[in-house]
Design an enzyme around this catalytic site. Structure first.
Site, PDB file in Angstrom:
ATOM      1  N   THR A   3       0.816  -1.201   0.000  1.00 17.06           N
ATOM      2  CA  THR A   3       0.000   0.000   0.000  1.00 17.06           C
ATOM      3  C   THR A   3       0.855   1.259   0.000  1.00 17.06           C
ATOM      4  O   THR A   3       1.968   1.264   0.559  1.00 17.06           O
ATOM      5  CB  THR A   3      -0.901   0.013   1.255  1.00 17.06           C
ATOM      6  OG1 THR A   3      -1.479   1.316   1.400  1.00 17.06           O
ATOM      7  CG2 THR A   3      -0.113  -0.287   2.526  1.00 17.06           C
ATOM      8  N   TYR A  34      -1.793   0.266  10.082  1.00 14.32           N
ATOM      9  CA  TYR A  34      -2.054  -0.411   8.800  1.00 14.32           C
ATOM     10  C   TYR A  34      -0.800  -0.382   7.916  1.00 14.32           C
ATOM     11  O   TYR A  34      -0.336  -1.425   7.443  1.00 14.32           O
ATOM     12  CB  TYR A  34      -3.238   0.268   8.085  1.00 14.32           C
ATOM     13  CG  TYR A  34      -3.425  -0.239   6.678  1.00 14.32           C
ATOM     14  CD1 TYR A  34      -3.787  -1.557   6.436  1.00 14.32           C
ATOM     15  CD2 TYR A  34      -3.207   0.592   5.579  1.00 14.32           C
ATOM     16  CE1 TYR A  34      -3.925  -2.032   5.137  1.00 14.32           C
ATOM     17  CE2 TYR A  34      -3.345   0.127   4.286  1.00 14.32           C
ATOM     18  CZ  TYR A  34      -3.705  -1.187   4.069  1.00 14.32           C
ATOM     19  OH  TYR A  34      -3.836  -1.653   2.795  1.00 14.32           O
TER      20      TYR A  34
END
Ligand code: UDP
Length: 327
Positions: free
Chosen positions: A117, A141
């Site tokens: 990501t 995250y």
């Protein structure tokens, strides 16, 4: 040769399944259906409902289906949730990935594709972001994913597991034939939220922050169509199957749209002038995240087909309409 796709019943994984099926492959999907849906998969694609950290199950699947590569999508993906439940995110995204990687190596797998990501970059000093920009994630995250990138790098050196790390920017849109799309309830992502407002699933939407130092005061992101992203995975698979070394690549178009530009596109394409409220900034939103976006084209010969915000929105709206018929 068969690909095992963890999280293949989810938003992005199911689009890779469609891409592989379109060229005659039948992947095996492993998904616990915590956020995925079996109906996103085309007929004939086996769905095994289970946990990627279930070593015995994964070993059995690898042995039984002549698996030569794993594409690992299964993960928790909501940044604010990762802040309130960091250990849950480290368990799902990091610990379980470690177990899966270990199982893959012990089962003789040599090719691995990992969903990473842009959140690994955090709030980067340089813009646009390139693959050499130093990762400094600011959320659990982003950290949960970066740790897996590091594990894979070490596993490559120690065990020869070639890995393509694909760092996704803002994924949006849906399959052009509306076979798959973002079906998860309680969506938070901008294009999905705006499409829900346009189709009457919500009364209005909010713009989080209008005082950023950007061209119109709202945040800028590099939105990439999910089918183009899926195609990048298939090319990454071909790259590894050709015996080429693994790489880390940003997945993005290399240009951004602001929140107001996205909303204008959704209103233009849908023809619906839904109400928009102006709200304070959302915690942790960087003003601008745009990729350099050229390396993936050179490395994989990736040629995006849907690099057009209106097309992304058109496909997202068509999938919203399909979802409405299922409700
Ligand atoms: N955003 C917004 N309203 C919404 C959802 C998102 O203004 O209902 C903004 C958000 O603050 C950010 C941008 O849209 O500036 C993209 O947010 P999204 O959650 O889609 O992706 P992120 O970049 O945070 O991963």
């Amino acid at each position: 040769m068969t690909v095992l796709i963890t999280g293949g019943a989810g938003y992005i994984g199911s689009h890779m399944v469609l891409d592989l099926v379109a060229r005659g492959e039948t992947p095996i999907v492993l998904d616990d259906l915590s956020t995925g849906f079996g109906w996103l998969l085309p007929d004939g694609v086996p769905l095994v409902i289970g946990d990627m950290a279930d070593t015995a199950l994964v070993q059995r699947l690898i042995a039984a289906h002549n698996i030569d590569a794993i594409a690992h999508f299964a993960a928790k993906i909501v940044v604010p949730d990762s802040v309130s439940d960091p250990l849950g995110y480290y368990e799902s995204n990091t610990s379980k990935a470690r177990t899966l990687i270990d199982t893959a190596i012990k089962s003789g797998i040599k090719r691995f594709i990992f969903s990473s990501t842009a959140a690994v970059y955090g709030e980067p000093d340089e813009m646009p972001v390139s693959e050499t920009t130093r990762p400094m994630p600011v959320s659990p995250y982003g950290r949960s994913k970066l740790m897996v990138e590091w594990m894979l790098e070490d596993a490559r050196h120690a065990h020869g597991l070639e890995t393509m790390v694909l760092r996704y920017f803002n994924v949006a849109g849906a399959d052009p034939m509306a076979r798959s799309g973002q079906a998860t309830p309680r969506a938070t992502h901008l294009i999905k939220v705006a499409c829900e407002a346009a189709t009457g699933k919500r009364d209005a939407m909010s713009v989080f922050g209008t005082d950023y130092a950007t061209r119109d005061g709202t945040c800028i992101r590099d939105y990439i169509h999910v089918s183009d992203l899926a195609a990048a995975h298939t090319l990454a698979l071909d790259h590894l199957r050709a015996g080429k070394p693994g790489m880390t690549l940003n997945c993005a178009y290399g240009h951004g749209a602001s929140v107001l530009e996205v909303i204008a596109a959704v209103k233009r394409v849908s023809g619906v002038d839904f109400p928009v409220h102006y709200a304070p900034r959302r915690a942790g939103d960087p003003p601008e995240i745009v990729a350099k976006g050229d390396q993936i084209k050179t490395a994989l010969g990736w040629a995006p087909r849907f690099d057009d915000l209106d097309v992304i929105v058109q496909h997202a709206l068509a999938f919203e309409a399909k979802l409405a018929t299922r409700a």
